[in-house]
Write a protein that holds these residues in place. Structure first.
Motif, short mmCIF file in Angstrom:
data_model
loop_
_atom_site.label_atom_id
_atom_site.label_comp_id
_atom_site.label_asym_id
_atom_site.label_seq_id
_atom_site.Cartn_x
_atom_site.Cartn_y
_atom_site.Cartn_z
N GLU A 1 -2.09 13.12 3.59
CA GLU A 1 -1.48 11.80 3.57
C GLU A 1 -1.03 11.40 4.97
O GLU A 1 -0.47 12.21 5.71
N THR B 1 1.15 8.44 7.24
CA THR B 1 2.12 7.35 7.12
C THR B 1 2.48 6.83 8.49
O THR B 1 2.29 7.51 9.51
N GLU C 1 6.55 6.30 3.68
CA GLU C 1 5.88 7.38 2.97
C GLU C 1 4.98 6.79 1.90
O GLU C 1 5.29 5.75 1.33
N THR C 2 3.88 7.47 1.63
CA THR C 2 2.97 7.00 0.60
C THR C 2 3.52 7.34 -0.78
O THR C 2 4.51 8.05 -0.92
N GLN D 1 3.53 11.04 -1.34
CA GLN D 1 4.62 11.72 -0.63
C GLN D 1 5.97 11.46 -1.31
O GLN D 1 6.82 12.36 -1.36
N ASN E 1 8.20 14.46 -2.60
CA ASN E 1 9.55 14.64 -2.06
C ASN E 1 10.60 14.58 -3.15
O ASN E 1 11.60 15.31 -3.12
#
Length: 535
Positions: free
Chosen positions: A63, A65, A70-71, A74, A78
């Motif tokens: 990923e 960013t 954040e995608t 993500q 997280n």
């Protein structure tokens, strides 16, 4: 999120920690987003997200960013990493599986500690959770999956749960009917017996039926009340005859039935209160229902006051404060009465009989007979409640109460004299002592020992019996010495946490036997000691 927080503040079962809810999100990302938002509310620590996701590092390895962004992947990774960091995996299970098992266990067994589960597909089939009362749907669903989901709320776990509630954010009503039709078409109708059709009932029709039944139940419950069915007649029916000491206790079932019927009526009315016209009621019907409801609530309050069964609101203070702080905006409070939260006996002691009577409900304070019954029943209720603490004292108080009531009924005393004598008695009952006591008896436990040992010694001393009983408060010094010896022995020998532990209770009984030398007397006095908090 605000809808759900509000519901948990005001809806039955949700607001009293008896029930909880499931929120169905449309994707794992939205479920995590919901979870994050709920962590900023009162649900922090009492909400869990349960999905098919299991965080793996490879999920976010590729990923990319920009700065401070954040995608979706993500964000999901997280979120799960953060909520699992304090979890220790059970043997043979991953951290995610352990977290989900704990969440499900709390949800089904401790609804107060797990108020909300946010799910996507998991737990919508085969998950049995009787506390689950509300299902919030924010996902497009249909047919068998939708039917299985709405069935998560249909497990009953108490009288306060008659059915579950579905809150639909996706306008799925037509799909719900379709799902029920699909499911019903597969049922076996050849077995005979009851028809296994699944019925979808209209909420307002069902709500009107519940309201009508609740109103009728109140009418039937009060039907045996003697004419003219005023406040005094209702007090007689629900509280009994004040001249009979056990009548208040024996009429408890009628009072409980009234309280339950009133609560059922309030819930039934609240469910459709804003939609009475849509439920088919005319303006005249609505006015009649409101009058009947107010009459029922007034009657409940009168009976509570008359029987001394008013609710101690201190236990609900924190919840009420939360509701006030969250949903009500007002000026700073201004105290207008020093009597908030006091029982009738406390009012008599603190402010005198006149102020206590003026604080009674209008239906009581305008009727001398109802006032007399109410005060007598409150005194009787206190005597019954605290009798085990000091049987000799409360037996004497009960006899005095019977005497005062009999004098009033026989018109040997007038109403003013009755109020004077009952006020003095109420003060003694509330204080748990009467007359001048030796200064050494400065605790309830010592006074209880003194009173009950005196009763025993008085019955065993033939010389005293020949001369007649001594007046209350005139007690031989030997009784005082004996009470002080027992008090000292118990405080000196009592083990920590002795109540309910046989071996530890025997230690105290052994100390009592060294003084009393009588097994039956040891057992009698021990029961009194067990009721005293100071021991």
């Amino acid at each position: 999120v605000q809808d759900i927080v509000f519901d948990f503040g005001v809806k039955p079962r949700l607001s009293n920690d008896r029930g909880n809810a499931i929120l169905v999100a449309s994707s794992i990302y939205e479920a995590c987003k919901y979870f994050e938002l709920f962590q900023k509310t009162v649900f922090k620590g009492k909400c869990a997200v349960v999905t098919s996701y299991n965080p793996l590092a490879r999920d976010v390895t590729l990923e990319e960013t920009g700065a401070n962004t954040e995608t979706d992947k993500q964000f999901i990774y997280n979120t799960y990493t953060e909520l699992l960091k304090e979890i220790d995996a059970n043997p043979g299970m991953t951290k995610t599986e352990t977290y989900e098992e704990r969440a499900k266990t709390l949800f089904t067994k401790e609804p107060a500690n797990m108020k909300l589960l946010v799910v996507v597909d998991k737990l919508l089939t085969g998950f049995d959770a009787p506390p689950c009362t509300y299902l919030y749907i924010d996902k497009s669903m249909q047919d068998h999956g939708l039917f299985q989901a709405i069935c998560r709320t249909n497990r009953l776990d108490g009288d306060d749960k008659e059915f579950g509630y579905i809150v639909d954010y996706k306008n799925l009503f037509d799909q719900v009917k379709g799902a029920i039709a699909v499911y019903t078409s597969e049922l076996d109708h050849s077995a005979g017996g009851a028809d296994p059709e699944i019925l979808l009932q209209d909420r307002l029709t069902k709500g009107r039926e519940r309201l009508e039944n609740a109103l009728e139940a109140i009418v039937l419950l009060c039907e045996p009340v003697e004419p003219p069915k005023g406040e005094l007649e209702h007090i007689h029916y629900f509280c009994g005859n004040t001249e009979i000491s056990q009548d208040l206790k024996e009429h408890e079932t009628q009072r409980v039935a009234l309280y339950k019927a009133a609560a059922t009526l309030v819930r039934a009315y609240a469910n459709i209160a804003d939609e009475l016209d849509r439920a088919g009621y005319s303006e005249a019907d609505i006015a009649r229902i409101k009058r009947d409801l107010n009459r029922c609530l007034d009657l409940r309050e009168i009976i509570r006051k008359a029987s001394g069964e008013t609710i101690d609101l201190k236990a609900y203070e924190a919840d009420m404060r939360h509701l006030i702080d969250s949903y009500i905006e007002a000026d700073e409070p201004r105290k207008i009465s020093p009597f908030d939260g006091m029982t009738l006996l406390e009012l008599i002691v603190k402010s005198g009989i006149a102020d206590a009577v003026s604080n009674l409900p209008g239906g009581i304070k305008n009727n001398k007979g109802a006032i007399a019954e109410t005060i007598a029943n409150n005194v009787r209720s206190k005597i019954i409640k605290d009798h085990l603490n000091d049987p000799a004292f409360y037996d004497k108080m009960s006899a005095l109460l019977d005497e005062i009531i009999a004098d009033l009924r026989a018109k040997r005393i007038d109403y003013e004299e009755y109020l004077k004598r009952i006020a003095e008695l109420a003060k003694n009952v509330q204080a748990g002592q009467a007359g001048d006591m030796p200064p050494e008896l400065n605790t309830p436990g010592r006074r209880a020992l003194y009173n009950n040992l005196n009763q025993d010694l008085g019955s065993n001393q033939s010389a005293a019996a020949a001369e007649g009983p001594e007046p209350y408060g005139v007690i031989p010094d030997s009784t005082l010495d004996l009470a002080m010896k027992i008090d000292d022995a118990v405080k000196r020998t009592r083990p920590d946490g002795w109540r309910g532990v046989h071996t530890r209770e025997q230690v105290i009984k052994a100390a009592l036997y060294e003084i009393l030398k009588d097994v039956s007397e040891v057992e009698r006095i021990f029961l009194i000691i067990k009721q005293q908090r100071e021991y």
